[in-house]
Design an enzyme around this catalytic site. Structure first.
Site, mmCIF file in Angstrom:
data_model
loop_
_atom_site.group_PDB
_atom_site.id
_atom_site.type_symbol
_atom_site.label_atom_id
_atom_site.label_comp_id
_atom_site.label_asym_id
_atom_site.label_seq_id
_atom_site.Cartn_x
_atom_site.Cartn_y
_atom_site.Cartn_z
ATOM 1 N N MET A 169 2.270 -2.553 -5.316
ATOM 2 C CA MET A 169 3.533 -3.063 -4.818
ATOM 3 C C MET A 169 4.526 -3.163 -5.965
ATOM 4 O O MET A 169 5.042 -4.230 -6.289
ATOM 5 C CB MET A 169 3.334 -4.414 -4.116
ATOM 6 C CG MET A 169 4.606 -5.005 -3.524
ATOM 7 S SD MET A 169 5.849 -3.827 -2.975
ATOM 8 C CE MET A 169 5.349 -3.555 -1.316
ATOM 9 N N ALA A 170 4.747 -2.012 -6.609
ATOM 10 C CA ALA A 170 5.790 -1.894 -7.623
ATOM 11 C C ALA A 170 5.790 -3.118 -8.550
ATOM 12 O O ALA A 170 4.739 -3.505 -9.048
ATOM 13 C CB ALA A 170 7.138 -1.693 -6.938
ATOM 14 N N CYS A 171 6.949 -3.727 -8.754
ATOM 15 C CA CYS A 171 7.096 -4.824 -9.717
ATOM 16 C C CYS A 171 6.344 -6.074 -9.297
ATOM 17 O O CYS A 171 6.184 -6.998 -10.091
ATOM 18 C CB CYS A 171 8.569 -5.141 -9.915
ATOM 19 S SG CYS A 171 9.469 -3.720 -10.567
ATOM 20 N N SER A 172 5.913 -6.148 -8.043
ATOM 21 C CA SER A 172 5.118 -7.288 -7.594
ATOM 22 C C SER A 172 3.645 -6.920 -7.458
ATOM 23 O O SER A 172 2.898 -7.583 -6.733
ATOM 24 C CB SER A 172 5.658 -7.818 -6.260
ATOM 25 O OG SER A 172 6.953 -8.339 -6.434
ATOM 26 N N GLY A 199 4.869 -4.499 -12.620
ATOM 27 C CA GLY A 199 4.043 -5.589 -12.108
ATOM 28 C C GLY A 199 3.484 -6.512 -13.171
ATOM 29 O O GLY A 199 3.209 -7.688 -12.905
#
Lengths: 366, 366
Positions: free
Chosen positions: B147-150, B327
């Site tokens: 989930m990309a940056c998360s 992430g």
């Protein structure tokens, strides 16, 4: 579920493979004579059917894999103009999702968790599940995950955990298997194995469901153990070794016999162990919806479990029509062979395959 | 955590970018004069630092991105000989995992759930997490998610759900961000943004922990809303459009100003809503470990929350050393700025970025 537009029979695949191989052998004649390359052998539609149970499969694009001068897919009709648009895989997921929502008596706005769990992805950033969430007007959150042939079972288990812990209320899990770009149509041992398809499941609390065809997940068991017997080299390394994007190593390669020998005993052991742990016997189950890789694997496993020759009612086979759709297989079997279940009847969904991975659920018609 | 071997300063990146741009402009002089191409502008190390807070970053390979004739990474020293071996990303994950296990007072054999949650992957099949599970001799099951940056917060939340529902006992979540293959070092607006790094977290029930530095997750909130303002076209489509693997569209492109304008209000709203829902005020928190994309974003968000100018104690910045590690960012900040916490003190981990995605946890030192 979503069924891709193009049907490709064994005969169609074999014809192009065989013609391509003859041309390839001719082109590489001298290297073959010098022993530097191995001549490509001919494939056979009847052998494929006998060895695997596969007669046909659906592809997002059937033209490329059967075009002698190409032997890999073109973009599908659902593909966006360029890689900035909505991925074809998200379109597949959307179609499958709409069917599952309808069966559950829900709309996208009722959903607050969306997972796309699939063996291979058309895009990482932004996540495909978030685009699906947006198309469905779903709330909450979304993410993508992957566990090869157990993508659906692992995805459903993950959503079940989130609902149980209160992070989500109603979850949608879509296994959109757009495998054809990853297939090696020039490999006799691999060219026939896989097909494309998408399945979707809605998960919600039993006391909230409005569905007339709901099943309860009574128990779950997940297992993984590393193996490279099913492997594809594709990933971000292709951005560094750019000249290798067309290499066979990027694509699926499967050592079928080793998988049969190594994985099946683990599946049988895991299922038996799970039955024991949950106080069940095989007789408690009306049906086993197994992973769909090879009919001989499924017959072998079911026979070992039941102690008798299984029939289509015991463990339905959808390989003939769909081939191996990786994570989607056991759920296609479930989707097509669940409507005769009466309240209280038990079945088992069991995925097994690459990584290795195994995912088993006991489900009960409510 | 794992820190990659090569340090690349703004000056190093800018020197090669600028020289490359001069050569590129010269090579494309006529097309630029005809108005068919836009001349590439020069970059500036001091501007980068002022606009982003970034002074340096770590790369798995720093040579390629700073080589004027190449401008993209070589394989890292940790890379296997070919794409059949253990991915460099799994090596990164392993190193980070070993550190986390040591801090938790555990060994790999104590773990029964392994997640690699990362923005971009070196391999799909077999899953990288299963290989990590094998290297660590961990039990149970494993899978990859993204989930990309998360990626870290969503991964940790997923493992938390699995432990709460009883599917796992002790989970390991690794965010191994090997982003450099996905970066466009020829884009003035994007070439400086990201770096490589890996972080790992062990999750277990509080009554079972032997860790002397454990935090409890008191509450969680995840959110996603689709946006293409941070996008990379790379994925399985590259196997179909093989001649496009080198295209800029494969790689990260970020519309920073839109992200600032659209995403930050959502972050502030979500944090405030979460505080309200959990009966907290900002004064209850000793520290905010925020996503590390841009110092101005973090100062803006923290100021909005605290109502005053934040300092390094309120919301630590690790961007200067690491740049944006997707992430991993908020967890690097957490890792480096948590040892002064006393039992009962509260902090908030908050990721935000591509997709869009936001993930917030209230954590308490136990």
């Amino acid at each position: 579920m979503f069924v891709p537009p193009d049907t490709v029979s064994n005969e169609m695949l074999v014809d192009s493979y065989n013609e391509h191989s003859i041309q390839w052998n001719e082109k590489n004649k001298e290297a073959i004579e010098r022993g530097e390359l191995e001549a490509r052998e001919q494939s056979s539609a009847s052998f494929i059917e006998k060895a695997s149970g596969i007669k046909s499969r659906y592809f997002m694009d059937g033209k490329g894999p059967t075009e002698v001068g190409r032997m890999y897919p073109y973009l599908s009709k659902l593909a966006p103009e360029d890689n900035m648009g909505t991925p074809a895989q998200v379109r597949m997921a959307y179609e499958a999702a709409m069917g599952a929502l309808e069966e559950a008596g829900l709309t996208g706005e009722d959903i607050d968790m969306v997972i796309i769990s699939a063996s291979i992805w058309e895009r990482f950033i932004p996540s495909m599940a978030t685009e699906l969430q947006s198309l469905l007007k779903a709330k909450g959150f979304a993410f993508d995950m992957s566990m090869a042939c157990s993508s659906a079972t692992f995805g459903i288990s993950t959503a079940t955990d989130a609902i149980k812990s209160g992070m989500a209320n109603k979850a949608l899990v879509v296994t959109a298997e757009y495998l054809s770009p990853l297939l090696n149509f020039e490999s006799r041992d691999n060219h026939f194995i896989f097909g494309d398809a998408a399945v979707a499941a809605v998960l919600e609390r039993e006391d909230e469901t409005a569905s007339k065809s709901a099943f309860r997940i009574n128990s779950r068991k997940l297992f993984t153990e590393f193996s490279t017997n099913i492997q594809a080299g594709f990933g971000s390394r292709a951005l560094v070794e750019r000249d290798k994007i067309g290499d066979p190593s990027q694509r699926f390669n499967q050592h079928g016999r080793q998988v049969f020998r190594e994985l099946l005993p683990k599946v049988i052991e895991l299922v038996k162990g799970h039955l024991k742990a949950t106080g069940r016997t095989v007789e408690d189950f009306k049906r086993f919806w197994l992973h769909q890789a090879n009919i001989n694997m499924n017959v072998y496993a079911t026979k070992k479990l039941l102690g008798r020759e299984p029939n289509q009612e015991d463990a339905p086979i959808i390989l003939d029509e769909f081939a191996n759709t990786a994570g989607a297989g056991c759920m296609i079997a479930f989707h097509k062979y669940k409507d005769d279940f009466k309240a209280g009847e038990l079945g088992m969904i069991c995925s097994f395959g690459a990584s290795y991975s195994i995912g088993c659920f006991e489900v009960e018609r409510v």
